[in-house]
Motif scaffolding. Structure first.
Motif, mmCIF file in Angstrom:
data_model
loop_
_atom_site.group_PDB
_atom_site.id
_atom_site.type_symbol
_atom_site.label_atom_id
_atom_site.label_comp_id
_atom_site.label_asym_id
_atom_site.label_seq_id
_atom_site.Cartn_x
_atom_site.Cartn_y
_atom_site.Cartn_z
ATOM 1 N N LEU A 132 43.020 12.571 46.508
ATOM 2 C CA LEU A 132 41.902 12.680 47.607
ATOM 3 C C LEU A 132 41.004 11.404 47.837
ATOM 4 O O LEU A 132 40.801 11.019 48.778
ATOM 5 N N ILE A 133 40.868 10.694 46.548
ATOM 6 C CA ILE A 133 40.003 9.479 46.562
ATOM 7 C C ILE A 133 40.737 8.269 47.493
ATOM 8 O O ILE A 133 40.155 7.621 47.982
ATOM 9 N N VAL A 134 42.178 8.309 46.838
ATOM 10 C CA VAL A 134 43.007 7.204 47.478
ATOM 11 C C VAL A 134 42.918 7.484 48.987
ATOM 12 O O VAL A 134 42.681 6.586 49.760
ATOM 13 N N THR A 135 43.139 8.706 49.522
ATOM 14 C CA THR A 135 43.187 8.843 50.949
ATOM 15 C C THR A 135 42.002 8.684 51.664
ATOM 16 O O THR A 135 41.844 7.826 52.587
ATOM 17 N N GLN A 136 40.815 9.016 50.859
ATOM 18 C CA GLN A 136 39.683 8.834 51.644
ATOM 19 C C GLN A 136 39.175 7.321 51.599
ATOM 20 O O GLN A 136 38.540 6.672 52.631
ATOM 21 N N ALA A 137 39.612 6.413 50.633
ATOM 22 C CA ALA A 137 39.433 5.139 50.612
ATOM 23 C C ALA A 137 40.187 4.556 51.802
ATOM 24 O O ALA A 137 39.506 3.548 52.745
ATOM 25 N N GLY A 138 41.378 4.695 52.068
ATOM 26 C CA GLY A 138 42.024 4.329 53.181
ATOM 27 C C GLY A 138 41.334 4.637 54.507
ATOM 28 O O GLY A 138 41.213 3.979 55.719
ATOM 29 N N VAL A 139 41.124 6.041 54.660
ATOM 30 C CA VAL A 139 40.373 6.486 55.966
ATOM 31 C C VAL A 139 39.316 5.996 56.275
ATOM 32 O O VAL A 139 38.910 5.561 57.403
ATOM 33 N N GLN A 140 38.217 5.705 55.279
ATOM 34 C CA GLN A 140 36.966 5.279 55.463
ATOM 35 C C GLN A 140 37.094 3.595 55.697
ATOM 36 O O GLN A 140 36.083 3.199 56.601
ATOM 37 N N SER A 141 37.855 2.998 55.091
ATOM 38 C CA SER A 141 38.152 1.569 55.456
ATOM 39 C C SER A 141 38.366 1.649 56.971
ATOM 40 O O SER A 141 37.922 0.558 57.824
ATOM 41 N N VAL A 142 39.397 2.284 57.517
ATOM 42 C CA VAL A 142 39.709 2.225 58.726
ATOM 43 C C VAL A 142 38.440 2.518 59.825
ATOM 44 O O VAL A 142 38.397 2.030 60.761
ATOM 45 N N VAL A 143 37.728 3.700 59.389
ATOM 46 C CA VAL A 143 36.418 3.819 60.350
ATOM 47 C C VAL A 143 35.285 2.637 60.228
ATOM 48 O O VAL A 143 34.924 2.435 61.232
#
Length: 386
Positions: A132-143
Motif C-alpha cells: 500500500l505504501i509503495v503504491t501510494q508513493a508512486g501515485v502521489q509522486s505522479v499527482v
C-alpha cells in the motif's frame, strides 16, 4: 386453448411477478442504503471538515490531499484503520517529496514522471514499506508532478494528508452500534446453520434420501464461509470498542462472542465429518440405528435453542442441561458394528462437547459432561478430535 390465449395468460401472470421482483429489489437497495447511510454521512462530513481545516488553519489554497485522505482512511474497515492511516500518510510523504524534488530540478514531463515513479516506489521498498505504501508513493509522486507542479508544494501536500488522516481517526471514534450487534447476530446465524444441517442429515438418514444427503453435504462444506464472516465481524467489533472511547464499555460483550469462535470452528468441523459419513451410509445403504438418528435430531433441536438464546443477547446457559442429557444418552446407546454408524455417534458426542463450550464451560468441564461410552475405542476417537 389457442396459442394466443396461452400467451395472454402467461403475459397476465408475468406482470405481477415482475412487479413483485421490482418491489423486492427496491426493498433490498433501500435496506442497503439504510445500513450504509451512517458511513456515507461520516465520509461527507469528514471530507468537508478536512478541507475547511486545511484552508482555514493551514492556509492552503488547494488542499486536495486532506479530504481525499480522510475518505480513503474511513473507507477502510475498523480493524485496519489505524495501521492503514499511517501507511497512507507515509506513502504520500515519500511520493510528494520525490515529486517536488523533480519538479524543482527537472520540471514535469513524460520522462520525469517515469523516473520519479521508479525512484519513489523503489525508495518505499528500500524503507521496508508494504504494498500500500509503495503504491501510494508512486501515485502521489505522479499527482505532484502533474497537478501540483510547483516548488514547495510537497510539504503542504504532506500536511494535508496528515490532517486528513487525523480527522478520519477522529471521525472513526464516533462509531455506529452495528459493528457491536452484528457479531452476535452472525454467531446465531452460524449456529442456526448447524442446526439446519443436522436436521437435514437426520431426515436423509431416515428416508434413505441420497439426493438430500448430497445436498446437505455441500451445504455443510459451504458453512465455513459463514464462520469466516463471523471472524471478520468479531475482529471489527473488537477494533471498534478499542478505537472508540464511546463504545469501550461494550468490550466484554464483544469479547464474549469472539470467544465462541474456537468451539464454533470445532463444531462445524465435527458436523461436517458427521454429514459426510451419513452421506456415505446413505449411498452404500449401510444401516444406521434409529437411536443414532434420534441423537442427531435431538442435537439439531438443542442447537437451534442455542441460536435463539444468542439472538436474544444471552449466553446460552439454558441449553446446558439438555446437552448434558444428550451426552449421557449418546454413551448409553448400544454400539453398532458398521463404521459409518459409529463415526456418526462419535461426531455427535464431539459436537455436544463443542456446544457445551458455547454455554460458557471450559473444555475440561464440557468433556466431563459426556460420560465414557460403552465403546472405549469410540471415546478415544472423540478425544482425538479435540
Amino acid at each position: 386453448m389457442s396459442s394466443l390465449e396461452l400467451w395472454r395468460e402467461r403475459g397476465a401472470a408475468l406482470g405481477p411477478r415482475a412487479a413483485k421482483r421490482s418491489r423486492e429489489s427496491l426493498q433490498r437497495r433501500t435496506e442497503r442504503l439504510r445500513s450504509r447511510f451512517f458511513f456515507i454521512v461520516q465520509c461527507a462530513l469528514a471530507a468537508a471538515f478536512a478541507w475547511w481545516a486545511a484552508r482555514v488553519v493551514l492556509h492552503h489554497q488547494t488542499p486536495f490531499f486532506a479530504p481525499v485522505t480522510a475518505m480513503i482512511c474511513l473507507g477502510l474497515t475498523f480493524g485496519q484503520r489505524l495501521r492503514r492511516v499511517v501507511e497512507v500518510t507515509a506513502g504520500v510523504a515519500i511520493g510528494v517529496f520525490f515529486g517536488d524534488v523533480f519538479v524543482h530540478f527537472f520540471g514535469s514531463g513524460v520522462w520525469q514522471i517515469a523516473v520519479v515513479v521508479i525512484i519513489a516506489m523503489s525508495a518505499a521498498v528500500l524503507l521496508g514499506a508494504g504494498l500500500l505504501i509503495v503504491t501510494q508513493a508512486g501515485v502521489q509522486s505522479v499527482v505532484v508532478m502533474t497537478l501540483l507542479a510547483q516548488p514547495g508544494a510537497a510539504f503542504s501536500c504532506w500536511l494535508d494528508a496528515v490532517l486528513g488522516g487525523a480527522i478520519a481517526l477522529l471521525a472513526a471514534t464516533i462509531a455506529p452500534a452495528a459493528p457491536l450487534r452484528r457479531p452476535r447476530q452472525q454467531a446465531a446465524k452460524v449456529v442456526t446453520e448447524i442446526a439446519l444441517i443436522l436436521g437435514e442429515t437426520a431426515q436423509a438418514l431416515r428416508d434413505g434420501n441420497s439426493e438430500l444427503a448430497g445436498a446437505t453435504l455441500e451445504r455443510a462444506r459451504r458453512s465455513e464461509s459463514a464462520l469466516d464472516e463471523l471472524r471478520s465481524l468479531s475482529a471489527e467489533g473488537i477494533a471498534v470498542v478499542r478505537l472508540s472511547p464511546f463504545r469501550r464499555r461494550h468490550l466484554p460483550a464483544v469479547q464474549a462472542i469472539a470467544d465462541l469462535l474456537e468451539p464454533l470452528d470445532r463444531a462445524i468441523r465435527n458436523v461436517r465429518v458427521l454429514v459426510r459419513r451419513a452421506a456415505v451410509a446413505v449411498w452404500r445403504t449401510e444401516e444406521v440405528p434409529p437411536a443414532y438418528v434420534d441423537l442427531i435430531e435431538a442435537l439439531a433441536t438443542v442447537t437451534q435453542r442455542i441460536s435463539d438464546e444468542l439472538e436474544e443477547r444471552r449466553l446460552p446457559e439454558g441449553a446446558r442441561a439438555d446437552l448434558s442429557r444428550l451426552g449421557r444418552a449418546s454413551a448409553q446407546v448400544a454400539p453398532h458394528p458398521t463404521l459409518s454408524a459409529e463415526v456418526i455417534r462419535a461426531q455427535v458426542r464431539s459436537t455436544v462437547v463443542d456446544l457445551l463450550m458455547l454455554t460458557g464451560l471450559t473444555y475440561t468441564e464440557a468433556r466431563a459432561r459426556v460420560p465414557v461410552s460403552v465403546d472405549a475405542l469410540e471415546d478415544d476417537f472423540v478425544e482425538s478430535e479435540h
